[in-house]
Write an enzyme that holds these catalytic residues in place. Structure first.
Site, PDB file in Angstrom:
ATOM      1  N   ARG A 153       0.863  -1.190   0.000  1.00  0.00           N
ATOM      2  CA  ARG A 153       0.000   0.000   0.000  1.00  0.00           C
ATOM      3  C   ARG A 153       0.883   1.217   0.000  1.00  0.00           C
ATOM      4  O   ARG A 153       1.955   1.214   0.611  1.00  0.00           O
ATOM      5  CB  ARG A 153      -0.892  -0.030   1.252  1.00  0.00           C
ATOM      6  CG  ARG A 153      -1.916   1.072   1.364  1.00  0.00           C
ATOM      7  CD  ARG A 153      -3.049   0.901   0.374  1.00  0.00           C
ATOM      8  NE  ARG A 153      -4.134   1.836   0.612  1.00  0.00           N
ATOM      9  CZ  ARG A 153      -4.276   3.018   0.016  1.00  0.00           C
ATOM     10  NH1 ARG A 153      -3.383   3.406  -0.865  1.00  0.00           N
ATOM     11  NH2 ARG A 153      -5.299   3.800   0.299  1.00  0.00           N
ATOM     12  N   THR A 196      -1.778   6.343  12.002  1.00  0.00           N
ATOM     13  CA  THR A 196      -3.073   5.839  12.468  1.00  0.00           C
ATOM     14  C   THR A 196      -3.691   6.757  13.503  1.00  0.00           C
ATOM     15  O   THR A 196      -4.881   7.073  13.435  1.00  0.00           O
ATOM     16  CB  THR A 196      -2.908   4.432  13.068  1.00  0.00           C
ATOM     17  OG1 THR A 196      -2.040   3.676  12.254  1.00  0.00           O
ATOM     18  CG2 THR A 196      -4.246   3.740  13.171  1.00  0.00           C
ATOM     19  N   CYS A 239       4.922  -1.865  -9.710  1.00  0.00           N
ATOM     20  CA  CYS A 239       3.653  -2.442  -9.258  1.00  0.00           C
ATOM     21  C   CYS A 239       3.923  -3.713  -8.470  1.00  0.00           C
ATOM     22  O   CYS A 239       4.525  -4.642  -9.005  1.00  0.00           O
ATOM     23  CB  CYS A 239       2.755  -2.762 -10.457  1.00  0.00           C
ATOM     24  SG  CYS A 239       1.250  -3.606  -9.966  1.00  0.00           S
ATOM     25  N   CYS A 266       0.560   3.081  -9.050  1.00  0.00           N
ATOM     26  CA  CYS A 266       0.569   3.449 -10.471  1.00  0.00           C
ATOM     27  C   CYS A 266      -0.064   4.811 -10.682  1.00  0.00           C
ATOM     28  O   CYS A 266       0.400   5.603 -11.516  1.00  0.00           O
ATOM     29  CB  CYS A 266      -0.152   2.403 -11.301  1.00  0.00           C
ATOM     30  SG  CYS A 266      -1.806   2.011 -10.725  1.00  0.00           S
TER      31      CYS A 266
END
Lengths: 667, 251
Positions: free
Chosen positions: A425, A461, A612, A642
Site C-alpha cells: 500500500r 493511524t 507495481c 501506479c
C-alpha cells in the site's frame, strides 16, 4: 408527514419517469419506470402547470415555480423517525440527470459527474438508480472513517438525538483492505474508546524494545534510536479496524462492505451531496451481464471521505475545489510499503520487539527503510518502505524487499518460518507541507486521504483517527446547531495533530539532497532544535516527475527468488487473498492509450512493470516484436502506486466492482 | 410450493488456506468466511423458480455456530423470504446434516430441497444424496439445468455426469443439488441488505429437532500436501528413459 410530488418528465434519451399523485406516504426508495407521461395527474400539481413544461424543448420555465419534491427515504438505521434528508434542492430530484443532455436546461438540474474516463458507458441510464439518504455518509471503513462514525454516534447518545450514519467500504469485509506496519500510538483511541482494553481490542503486545540499524550489504550497524515508542503497541491494524467495525455497529452505524463508491453526486450549486456505488455485473466489454445490478446512490447531508492514501474520490474532490491551492499547500509525496507477515520459530520470537533499518538495499538517493515488528502468536511483520520519488526507473521495490530478507541480520530470523500474508500500500510522506484544505462544499476529507501521517514517527493511524473524531464533532455542529464545517479546519489547527505534524515537518524534505544530508538535518532537528526550527523545508519534485529517463540510469539486476525467503510475485500475490471478478472492465484506465508504447516503454523502460507490487502491468512483445502493455487488473492490490508514479500521470486508478481486491486479515 | 435451500458458511474461496500448527484442522480464526459458492447457485435457482411463479416461498437454512446468521442474512438479502438457523457447535458431518434436514423437512414440508453439490471446505458431495435417501425422495444431483412443471408436479433435471449430460425426470417433492453451470448468482443489492436486517431468522437446536448429531467419524490429523519438488531438466532422451525407469519406476 411526508409528501412526494412526482412529475413526469420526458427527456431526449427516453427515460420516462413514473408519475404518481401527491399523497402523504413514506416509501423506501423511488424507482424509475417507463410510463406514459400523459397519465400524469395534472390536477394534482399544486402550481398548476402541466407536466409537459418539463419537456426539454421548453426549458425556459424554471423548476422554481413548482413545488419541489422532498425525497424522504426511510431511514433504516434506527427506527427513530428522524427524517434523513432535510436539505432540499429547489429543483427537486425528479428533474435531474435526464435533462442533463439538454444543455439549455439551466443549472437547476442535478449534475452527475462520471467517475470513470472509459466512455464505454453512456449517460443514458444514470437517472434510474435507487437512492438512499443519510445524515452522514462516510466513504471508507478504515481507522479515520470508523472513528468519525463512532464519535458521531457517541455524540448522538450524549445529546439525546439521532443521526443516521452510513459507512460504505469497497473491501469485501471491514479490514480487508487495511495494511499498516503497525506500531500503534493509542492516543486517539484513548480519547475515542477509553475502555478499549476491557472491551478486548486486539491490542495486546506492548513495545518491548526499539532498535535502529544502518544496513550495508553484509553488516548492520546499530544507531541511536530516534523513536520513542514507550507506551505504544505492536498491532495488526486490519484486526483493530475489524474490532472498531463491530464497535461502530453496536452503536448503530450502518456499515456496508462490498460496495465501492465510484461516482460523486453534485447538486445544482456544485455541492457534493453524495456518492454512487459501482454498477455490478458489467462485462469486460462494457455490456450488461445477466446479473447486472445498477449502482445505488447514497446521499448524505455531510460526506466524509476516508479512503486512505490517494483515495480516488478524494483526489477528484481536491482537484475540483482546488483544496491544495486554497491553503498554499505543496503537492503530496508518497512512499510504497510492501509487507509480509511471517510465522517464525518460537525461540526466535520476541513479542514487542521493534526494529527499523536504513540504508541497504536502497542507495543514497532513494529514501526508504525497512521495519520488523514482533506481534503475538509467533508472528512478525516485516516490510520495506520506498519513497516514490526515486529516480531510477529500473528500481523494483518488490525485488528490493526480497533482497532485504536475505540480509545476514534478518535472514536467521526468518529461516524455519513461513509467510502468512503479503500486501502492499502507498502511504503519504508529505506531512505538514502537503495537507490540503480539508473542507469542501458538502463535506470534508479525513485521514490519509488528506494526509496526516507523521513521517519521522512513521505513524499515521493515531492522527487519522483524531482527524475523524474532529470531523465528526464539526459535522455534529453543522447538523445540529447549524454551524459551518469550517470548524473542522479550525479544530484541526488547534489539535495535537497540528502541533505534532508541525514539529515533524522538516525530516522528510531534508532527504531531498540525499541520505547523509538528510540524516544530518534530521539529527539537528531531533536533538538540537527539538522541533523549534525557524525554517520549513520544501518538498522536491512531485513523485512522478522525479523519475529519470532510462538511458541515464543503469538497470539493476535482481537475484532470482529462492522460494524459501524470497518469492516471485505470483506466489506472494496468492498470499494476499486478492481476487476480482474477472469479467469486468479493467479498473485501471489509461487516459491516453498510446502513451505506454510511445513514452513509458521507450523513455522510462516501462516503470509500471517494476513498481507495481502485483504485476498488473506487463510489457510483452507482440507479433511484430513491439512491446505492448498488458494490464492484469485482476491482480490489483489497490495500492495506488501506479496512479502516483506514472511519469505522464496517464494511469488512472478507478474503483473496481465492490468486494474485489486483497483480503488482508492480519496485516 | 415452498422451496428449502441449504446454505453453508465456509472459508471464502479466494482465501489462502493454512493448516493449524497443531494439525487438528484448517485455520479459521480471523479468516474471511462467505456462503459456499454452490449454495449461492442453489439459492439463485430457488429465487428464479419463485420469480417464475412456481413457488411461493424460499426458505434458507444454515447449520452451525452463531456466525451462520451472517450467511443467512446474505441469503435473505439475495431474496430469500425466511431463514432457519440450526445452532450446533462442533463438527457437523454430512450424515448429521442430512438427519437435521429430514427433521426440518418434516416440519416445513417444502416441495423442493435444493443444495449445493458440495461444500468447498470438505468437498464431501454427500449431504444432498443422504437427505434424499433418508426422506425417500428422488434426487437430481449435479444439476446444470432445472425445469419445473407445476401441474404435473415434476422436475426435469439435466445432470452433468462423466459421460456428458443426463436428463432425469422426477416427481416432486425432490432433492436437487446444483453444479457450477446452472446459473450465475445475483448480487445482493444495498437496499436488499438493509431490508434483510429486519427479516426473521428462526432458530432451532438439534435437541429440539430430536436429532442425534454424534458422529461416527473423527478427524485425527490434517496436514498440508507434500511440496512439489522442482523439476529436473534432462540432457538427452536416454537420460530421460533412465530416470523414468530407475528413479520414478514408471516404466
Amino acid at each position: 408527514m411526508l409528501r412526494l410530488l412526482s412529475i413526469s418528465s420526458k427527456s431526449i434519451s427516453n427515460s420516462l419517469r413514473k408519475s404518481s399523485s401527491i399523497s402523504s406516504y413514506s416509501f423506501t426508495h423511488l424507482e424509475t419506470h417507463l410510463c406514459n407521461p400523459t397519465s400524469s395527474p395534472i390536477s394534482s400539481n399544486p402550481s398548476g402547470s402541466p407536466p409537459n413544461q418539463f419537456n426539454s424543448i421548453n426549458p425556459a420555465k424554471t423548476p422554481d415555480g413548482y413545488s419541489f419534491s422532498h425525497r424522504f427515504d426511510r431511514n433504516f438505521s434506527s427506527f427513530s423517525s428522524k427524517i434523513g434528508f432535510c436539505k432540499v434542492s429547489s429543483s427537486g430530484y425528479w428533474l435531474n440527470c435526464a435533462n442533463l443532455r439538454t444543455c439549455e436546461r439551466n443549472g437547476s438540474a442535478v449534475l452527475r459527474v462520471q467517475g470513470s474516463v472509459s466512455g464505454m458507458r453512456s449517460f443514458s441510464s444514470e437517472s434510474d438508480r435507487e437512492s438512499m439518504e443519510y445524515d452522514v455518509v462516510i466513504v471508507g471503513a478504515g481507522p479515520a472513517g470508523l472513528s468519525a462514525a463512532i464519535r458521531l454516534k457517541q455524540m448522538c447518545i450524549e445529546k439525546g438525538v439521532d443521526l443516521s450514519v452510513c459507512v460504505v467500504e469497497k473491501g469485501a469485509e471491514v479490514g480487508a483492505h487495511i495494511l499498516s506496519g503497525n506500531v500503534f500510538e493509542p492516543r486517539a483511541l484513548d480519547e475515542l474508546l477509553p475502555q478499549w482494553k476491557q472491551e478486548e481490542a486486539p491490542i495486546s503486545v506492548p513495545v518491548s524494545s526499539d532498535k535502529f540499524w544502518f544496513l550495508t550489504k553484509k553488516r548492520a550497524f546499530s544507531l541511536p534510536c530516534p523513536f520513542d515508542n514507550k507506551g505504544n503497541y505492536v498491532i495488526s491494524l486490519s484486526q483493530l479496524v475489524r474490532w472498531m467495525g463491530t464497535k461502530a455497529e453496536e452503536l448503530g452505524v450502518e456499515i456496508y462492505p462490498g460496495f465501492a463508491a465510484s461516482e460523486i453526486l453534485y447538486d445544482a450549486k456544485d455541492t457534493v451531496i453524495g456518492i454512487a456505488t459501482n454498477d455490478m455485473g458489467v462485462a469486460k466489454d462494457g455490456s450488461k451481464k445477466e446479473i447486472f445490478q445498477r449502482g445505488v446512490e447514497l446521499k448524505g447531508r455531510i460526506m466524509l471521505l476516508a479512503e486512505g492514501c490517494r483515495g480516488s474520490i478524494s483526489e477528484k474532490v481536491m482537484k475540483k475545489y482546488n483544496l491544495r491551492e486554497k491553503r498554499h499547500a505543496q503537492h503530496q509525496t508518497y512512499a510504497l510499503g510492501i509487507k509480509e507477515v511471517w510465522e517464525i520459530e518460537e525461540d526466535k520470537h520476541n513479542p514487542g520487539s521493534v526494529i527499523h533499518t536504513l540504508g541497504w538495499p536502497l542507495d543514497q538517493k532513494t529514501y526508504g527503510g525497512s521495519f520488523l515488528y514482533h506481534l503475538q502468536d509467533r508472528q512478525i511483520a516485516i516490510g520495506l518502505v520506498v519513497a516514490l520519488n526515486y529516480q531510477n526507473p529500473f528500481l523494483n521495490p518488490y525485488e528490493e524487499f526480497q533482497k532485504l530478507k536475505h540480509h545476514p541480520a534478518i535472514k536467521p530470523l526468518l529461516e524455519g518460518g513461513s509467510v502468512l500474508q503479503y500486501g502492499a500500500r502507498t502511504l503519504n510522506e508529505g506531512g505538514f507541507q502537503s495537507i490540503p484544505y480539508p473542507v469542501f462544499p458538502g463535506g470534508a476529507i479525513i485521514g490519509c486521504s488528506a494526509g496526516f501521517l507523521n513521517v519521522p514517527k512513521i505513524k499515521g493511524t493515531h492522527t487519522a483517527m483524531k482527524s475523524g473524531m474532529l470531523a465528526a464533532e464539526a459535522t455534529f455542529g453543522v447538523l445540529q446547531e447549524g454551524l459551518n464545517l469550517e470548524t473542522y479546519w479550525d479544530a484541526l489547527q488547534n489539535s495535537w495533530i497540528w502541533e505534532e505534524l508541525y514539529r515533524a515537518r522538516n525530516y522528510r524534505p531534508a532527504f531531498e539532497h540525499g541520505l547523509i544530508p538528510g540524516l544530518a538535518i534530521s539529527g539537528l532537528e531531533h536533538y538540537i532544535l527539538k522541533g523549534r526550527s525557524p525554517f520549513t523545508l520544501k518538498h522536491g519534485k512531485p513523485d512522478h516527475e522525479a523519475t529519470k529517463v532510462a538511458r541515464l540510469c543503469s538497470p539493476i539486476q535482481y537475484p532470482k527468488p529462492d522460494g524459501v525467503l524470497s518469492f516471485d510475485v505470483p506466489t506472494s500475490l496468492h498470499r494476499s487473498n486478492t481476487n476480482h471478478e474477472h469479467d469486468q472492465p479493467a479498473h485501471l484506465r489509461l487516459r491516453d492509450p498510446k502513451i505506454p508504447e510511445q513514452v513509458n516503454s521507450p523513455d522510462y523502460a516501462g516503470p509500471e512493470s517494476r513498481y507495481c507490487p502485483a504485476r498488473v502491468y506487463e510489457y510483452n512483445p507482440d507479433e511484430k516484436s513491439q512491446l505492448k502493455l498488458q494490464i492484469n487488473a485482476q491482480n490489483c492490490l489497490h495500492c495506488k502506486a501506479c496512479d502516483i508514479k506514472d511519469p505522464k500521470q496517464n494511469i488512472e486508478w478507478t474503483v473496481p466492482e465492490g468486494g474485489g481486491g486483497p483480503g488482508y486479515s492480519v496485516m | 410450493m415452498k422451496i428449502m435451500v441449504a446454505v453453508k458458511r465456509v472459508i471464502d474461496y479466494a482465501v489462502k488456506i493454512r493448516v493449524k500448527p497443531d494439525k487438528t484442522g484448517v485455520e479459521t480464526q480471523n479468516v474471511k468466511m462467505s456462503m459456499n459458492p454452490f449454495c449461492e447457485i442453489a439459492l439463485e435457482e430457488a429465487l428464479r423458480i419463485k420469480e417464475a411463479g412456481m413457488a411461493s416461498e424460499v426458505v434458507a437454512v444454515s447449520m452451525g455456530p452463531a456466525q451462520c446468521v451472517d450467511t443467512l442474512r446474505t441469503g435473505l438479502a439475495m431474496g430469500a423470504d425466511r431463514a432457519i438457523h440450526v445452532d450446533a457447535t462442533g463438527p457437523l458431518y454430512p450424515l448429521s446434516v442430512a438427519k437435521l434436514f429430514k427433521a426440518l423437512v418434516e416440519l416445513e414440508k417444502p416441495g423442493l430441497l435444493i443444495l449445493g453439490k458440495q461444500a468447498i471446505d470438505d468437498d464431501c458431495n454427500q449431504t444432498g444424496q443422504m437427505v434424499a435417501g433418508l426422506l425417500g425422495w428422488p434426487q437430481g444431483t449435479f444439476a446444470s439445468k432445472v425445469v419445473l412443471d407445476k401441474e404435473k408436479q415434476l422436475a426435469t433435471v439435466d445432470r452433468e455426469v462423466d459421460g456428458g449430460l443426463e436428463t432425469l425426470c422426477m416427481d416432486l417433492p425432490a432433492v436437487i443439488t446444483t453444479d457450477l453451470r446452472l446459473n450465475q448468482p445475483r448480487y445482493a443489492t444495498l437496499p436488499n441488505i438493509m431490508k434483510a436486517k429486519s427479516k426473521v431468522i428462526k432458530k432451532y437446536t438439534p435437541q429440539e429437532l430430536n436429532v442425534e448429531i454424534k458422529s461416527d467419524l473423527e478427524v485425527l490429523q490434517v496436514t498440508e500436501p507434500p511440496k512439489r519438488k522442482a523439476g529436473v531438466i534432462v540432457s538427452s532422451v536416454d537420460e530421460l528413459i533412465d530416470k523414468l525407469k530407475n528413479e520414478a519406476h514408471v516404466i
